[in-house]
Motif scaffolding. Structure first.
Motif, short mmCIF file in Angstrom:
data_model
loop_
_atom_site.label_atom_id
_atom_site.label_comp_id
_atom_site.label_asym_id
_atom_site.label_seq_id
_atom_site.Cartn_x
_atom_site.Cartn_y
_atom_site.Cartn_z
N TYR A 209 -11.81 4.66 1.38
CA TYR A 209 -11.19 3.93 1.34
C TYR A 209 -11.91 3.08 0.72
O TYR A 209 -12.45 2.26 0.26
CB TYR A 209 -9.37 4.09 1.82
CG TYR A 209 -8.56 4.67 1.99
CD1 TYR A 209 -8.46 5.27 0.61
CD2 TYR A 209 -7.44 5.08 2.37
CE1 TYR A 209 -7.36 5.88 0.38
CE2 TYR A 209 -6.83 5.87 2.55
CZ TYR A 209 -6.57 6.25 1.70
OH TYR A 209 -5.10 6.99 1.77
N ASP B 150 -11.76 6.72 -2.68
CA ASP B 150 -10.56 6.64 -3.02
C ASP B 150 -10.06 5.71 -3.69
O ASP B 150 -10.11 4.62 -2.43
CB ASP B 150 -10.09 7.73 -2.49
CG ASP B 150 -8.13 8.30 -1.91
OD1 ASP B 150 -7.97 7.81 -3.29
OD2 ASP B 150 -8.06 9.14 -2.02
N ARG B 151 -9.44 5.47 -4.62
CA ARG B 151 -9.21 3.89 -5.42
C ARG B 151 -7.18 4.30 -5.15
O ARG B 151 -6.53 3.50 -5.99
CB ARG B 151 -9.55 3.90 -6.67
CG ARG B 151 -10.88 3.63 -6.80
CD ARG B 151 -11.69 2.74 -7.91
NE ARG B 151 -13.56 3.51 -7.90
CZ ARG B 151 -13.54 2.34 -7.27
NH1 ARG B 151 -12.90 0.41 -7.05
NH2 ARG B 151 -14.94 2.22 -7.21
N THR B 152 -6.55 5.26 -5.02
CA THR B 152 -5.10 5.48 -4.19
C THR B 152 -4.67 4.27 -3.76
O THR B 152 -3.18 3.69 -4.24
CB THR B 152 -4.58 6.65 -4.34
OG1 THR B 152 -5.47 6.71 -3.03
CG2 THR B 152 -4.93 7.61 -5.85
N TRP B 153 -5.48 3.26 -3.03
CA TRP B 153 -5.29 2.57 -2.19
C TRP B 153 -6.40 1.18 -2.36
O TRP B 153 -6.84 0.55 -1.51
CB TRP B 153 -5.45 2.75 -0.55
CG TRP B 153 -4.68 1.75 0.86
CD1 TRP B 153 -4.05 0.15 -0.04
CD2 TRP B 153 -4.02 1.93 1.75
NE1 TRP B 153 -3.23 -0.06 0.87
CE2 TRP B 153 -3.76 0.93 2.55
CE3 TRP B 153 -4.21 3.54 2.51
CZ2 TRP B 153 -3.14 1.21 3.58
CZ3 TRP B 153 -3.62 3.57 4.02
CH2 TRP B 153 -3.38 1.92 4.02
N SER C 224 1.04 -1.46 -0.04
CA SER C 224 0.23 -0.13 0.21
C SER C 224 0.83 1.44 -0.41
O SER C 224 2.01 1.68 0.07
CB SER C 224 -0.75 0.08 1.40
OG SER C 224 -0.01 0.17 2.56
N ARG C 225 -0.02 2.65 -0.11
CA ARG C 225 1.02 4.02 -0.35
C ARG C 225 0.66 4.21 1.24
O ARG C 225 1.39 5.12 1.11
CB ARG C 225 -0.11 4.70 -1.74
CG ARG C 225 -1.24 4.83 -0.94
CD ARG C 225 -1.86 4.99 -2.38
NE ARG C 225 -2.02 6.96 -1.77
CZ ARG C 225 -2.83 7.66 -1.09
NH1 ARG C 225 -3.19 7.09 -0.99
NH2 ARG C 225 -2.87 9.29 -0.83
N ASN D 259 -0.20 9.11 2.81
CA ASN D 259 0.13 10.25 2.67
C ASN D 259 -0.14 11.39 3.97
O ASN D 259 -0.35 12.58 2.59
CB ASN D 259 -0.35 10.52 1.20
CG ASN D 259 0.23 9.64 0.47
OD1 ASN D 259 1.56 9.02 1.16
ND2 ASN D 259 0.61 9.88 -0.66
#
Length: 345
Positions: A316, A321-324, A65-66, A69
């Motif tokens: 999430y 938010d689909r960055t994770w 995972s990112r 942030n």
């Protein structure tokens, strides 16, 4: 991190997926590395076996995972460290190697403080690192990366900086020490001790302390190798006003040692407290809370402790938010645990 840090995959994957396959391979490599091998076995296996295991580790993504942030950062080549600090390293730039990377954090503080940390590059974990974990009864996750819960803990400490004023603070299982360094840089703590059970990790902590000395002002900062399953030195018993830790409750076999360490090092005071940030990870966190209570300590579990973190978490979970993409609240969202002595102390 210390011996109860999570295994190198913060997010679960569906059965039969690449994530599950990676997890199986990861634990297979770990098992092989931790098995005691006689000198004759080593001679028979030779270089090819070690090379095969190392190749396997290089094919594994150890951070799925990112993170949240919450703190702006960027990575630079380690060679940039000497250029940035000039003569202030006093020749210590030779302590950094090809496996290292220089990461600069810009803290969301009023004075826009920054921290410069040295990490291991991802995909640089080697067999001898894993074998060292067997020798010291610790794990290697502290060498992998800064885990999401550590960043959340650091962010929480920045937003609650007043609680650290003139306090003696200890971070347990710190990994590279981001949260402890943030406390030292952004609060008026009297002293910050940043600890981990892995000697290699503790070495990185000390390097990061040395790099950022001018950022700490009057706050005293030091590193420490601290094992939870050993009796602690008498000079530090019941001396810390605040103990912090992140993602340190995963392995149940270390719960007793971790709870005992908190009890033995936390100051006997109505205002002393330990602050843990940990995902539930099945029943692991609940089991730890039970052992905390068995040790005569009280604890409070808080789900919504910061509006920014909470809103990100909800996005999430909802898929907004689909960055994770692999986000799972049981394994990724850290709950806040506040631990203290009962009122008679």
């Amino acid at each position: 991190m210390d011996s109860s840090s999570p295994p190198p995959s913060p997010s679960p994957a569906p059965s039969g997926s690449r994530g599950a396959s990676n997890a199986t391979q990861r634990w297979s490599i770990l098992r092989r590395a931790l098995l005691a091998r006689s000198s004759s076995a080593r001679a028979q296996e030779g270089i090819s076996s070690d090379h095969q295991i190392k190749d396997g580790t290089n094919n594994i993504s150890r951070k799925a995972s990112r993170g949240f942030n919450l703190i702006e950062c960027h990575s630079l080549p380690i060679s940039q460290l000497a250029k940035s600090f000039g003569n202030s390293l006093n020749g210590n730039e030779n302590d950094f190697g090809q496996k290292d990377v220089y990461v600069c954090y810009k803290l969301p503080c009023r004075d826009s403080s920054k921290l410069d940390l040295v990490y291991r590059k991802e995909d640089s974990l080697e067999l001898n690192d894993i074998e060292a974990s067997n020798k010291y009864n610790i794990d290697t996750t502290g060498l992998v990366c800064c885990w999401p819960s550590e960043e959340v803990l650091a962010y929480y400490c920045i937003n609650h900086s007043d609680m650290f004023r003139s306090k003696k603070v200890l971070e347990l299982g710190s990994g590279y020490g981001l949260a402890g360094l943030v406390i030292a840089a952004s609060t008026n703590a009297d002293e910050v001790v940043i600890s981990d059970g892995n000697p290699q990790v503790a070495g990185y902590i000390q390097k990061n302390i040395s790099i950022n000395t001018e950022t700490f002002g009057e706050t005293k900062v030091k590193s420490m190798i601290l094992h939870w399953d050993k009796e602690q030195a008498s000079e530090i018993l019941n001396t810390f006003d605040i103990i912090v830790a992140s993602d340190c409750t995963f392995f149940k076999q270390f719960h007793e040692g971790l709870a005992g360490t908190v009890k033995s090092l936390l100051k006997h005071s109505a205002t002393s407290q330990a602050i843990f940030l940990s995902p539930k990870r099945g029943d692991s966190l609940d089991k730890f809370l039970g052992i905390i209570k068995e040790n005569g300590l009280r604890c409070e579990l808080i789900e919504n402790y910061d509006p920014t973190v909470w809103n990100l978490h909800k996005k999430y979970v909802a898929g907004e938010d689909r960055t994770w993409p692999n986000y799972d609240k049981e394994h990724c969202y850290p709950l806040l645990v506040r631990i203290s002595y009962f009122s008679e102390f």
